[in-house]
Scaffold this active site. Structure first.
Site, PDB file in Angstrom:
ATOM      1  N   ASP A   1      22.411 -30.343 -31.493  1.00  0.00           N
ATOM      2  CA  ASP A   1      23.240 -31.396 -30.954  1.00  0.00           C
ATOM      3  C   ASP A   1      23.752 -30.449 -29.829  1.00  0.00           C
ATOM      4  O   ASP A   1      24.482 -29.606 -29.989  1.00  0.00           O
ATOM      5  CB  ASP A   1      24.008 -32.133 -31.803  1.00  0.00           C
ATOM      6  CG  ASP A   1      24.407 -33.451 -30.904  1.00  0.00           C
ATOM      7  OD1 ASP A   1      24.878 -33.312 -29.433  1.00  0.00           O
ATOM      8  OD2 ASP A   1      24.868 -34.474 -31.501  1.00  0.00           O
TER       9      ASP A   1
ATOM     10  N   LYS B   1      29.714 -33.249 -23.384  1.00  0.00           N
ATOM     11  CA  LYS B   1      30.816 -33.528 -23.084  1.00  0.00           C
ATOM     12  C   LYS B   1      31.752 -32.137 -23.290  1.00  0.00           C
ATOM     13  O   LYS B   1      32.039 -31.820 -24.535  1.00  0.00           O
ATOM     14  CB  LYS B   1      31.506 -34.755 -23.451  1.00  0.00           C
ATOM     15  CG  LYS B   1      30.650 -35.967 -23.068  1.00  0.00           C
ATOM     16  CD  LYS B   1      31.580 -37.453 -23.389  1.00  0.00           C
ATOM     17  CE  LYS B   1      30.676 -38.608 -23.297  1.00  0.00           C
ATOM     18  NZ  LYS B   1      31.215 -39.854 -23.770  1.00  0.00           N
TER      19      LYS B   1
ATOM     20  N   ASP C   1      17.138 -27.360 -25.005  1.00  0.00           N
ATOM     21  CA  ASP C   1      16.451 -27.996 -23.671  1.00  0.00           C
ATOM     22  C   ASP C   1      17.656 -28.157 -22.816  1.00  0.00           C
ATOM     23  O   ASP C   1      17.333 -28.740 -21.911  1.00  0.00           O
ATOM     24  CB  ASP C   1      15.629 -29.230 -23.966  1.00  0.00           C
ATOM     25  CG  ASP C   1      16.479 -30.184 -24.571  1.00  0.00           C
ATOM     26  OD1 ASP C   1      17.391 -30.222 -25.334  1.00  0.00           O
ATOM     27  OD2 ASP C   1      16.361 -31.474 -23.934  1.00  0.00           O
TER      28      ASP C   1
END
Length: 250
Positions: free
Chosen positions: A161, A165, A197
């Site tokens: 993950d 932010k 990515d």
């Protein structure tokens, strides 16, 4: 333990996704979990004993016929094979492919997403992957308590993950002092292989890993033995570049 380390232990690096499963995944989980999942424990586990012992049959007879050329024979007697851990294997297709191509190595996939666990359980059973097991738990807890320091031959972290932010960057897996824990688990000469990515995450992760004691960057691009994941194919379809990070433990 430092104050930073204590705070990090309270912050999750993954999103709590729904554990909704298909009927097939539920069946596979119910029938196969006791065969291929290692229960989480607060002490170091003897991985050699796990991988050198046959998995006890638990699936209904005929539910998972052996593929051509393979039988449900017990795992052969063996010396402890090098152990490679994958953190967050998603749906498990790449995990199963790597394990199938490397029967001389032991693989441990750590995941909290039950639908993915159910799918990988089916692959393990169908392909008789005696060198692959699963732990269903937070990977950082597993590394702290179940994996002895300087044990692992490799760590795979494929598409973690990115927490894009800024206020969530502290949740990133590849972020110190979490990377210190990852490095501690690696044996000398062991590797950490991360793929993302998300360009900004790749840059920051490389900086964090480079600052981690005992890790040395070994830039060589994509490793040909790593199969593409489902997430990776989706990213490439959408035009996102893939970034590879490979570090060696001194």
């Amino acid at each position: 333990m430092t104050n930073d380390s204590a705070r990090m232990r309270k912050v999750l690096t993954f999103t709590r996704r729904s554990n909704r499963m298909t009927a097939c995944q539920k069946r596979d989980y119910q029938h196969l979990a006791s065969r291929w999942i290692i229960p989480y424990q607060n002490t170091v586990f003897d991985y050699a004993a796990v991988f050198c012992s046959p998995a006890a049959p638990s699936a209904p007879a005929g539910a998972f016929p052996a593929p051509q050329g393979k039988t449900d024979a017990v795992a052969p007697a063996c010396a402890p094979a090098p152990l490679v851990v994958e953190i967050g294997f998603g749906m498990g297709s790449a995990t199963a492919a790597i394990a199938a191509r490397n029967p001389h190595l032991s693989y441990l996939g750590i995941e909290v997403y039950r639908a993915g666990i159910g799918r990988l359980l089916r692959k393990i059973e169908a392909e008789r992957l005696h060198n692959l097991r699963i732990i269903e738990h937070d990977a950082l807890d597993v590394l702290r308590t179940m994996i002895a320091p300087q044990t692992l031959a490799g760590l795979h972290i494929f598409f973690p993950d990115p927490w894009p932010k800024t206020r969530h960057h502290k949740r990133r897996l590849l972020y110190r002092p979490r990377t210190d824990l990852l490095a501690r688990a690696l044996a000398p000469g062991g590797y950490l292989y991360a793929v993302t990515d998300w360009a900004e995450y790749a840059r920051r992760a490389q900086e964090e890993l480079a600052r981690t004691p005992s890790l040395t960057w070994a830039p060589q691009g994509a490793r040909p033995w790593r199969p593409a994941t489902e997430f990776e194919r989706k990213a490439q379809t959408q035009g996102r570049a893939i970034h590879e990070l490979f570090f060696i433990k001194a």
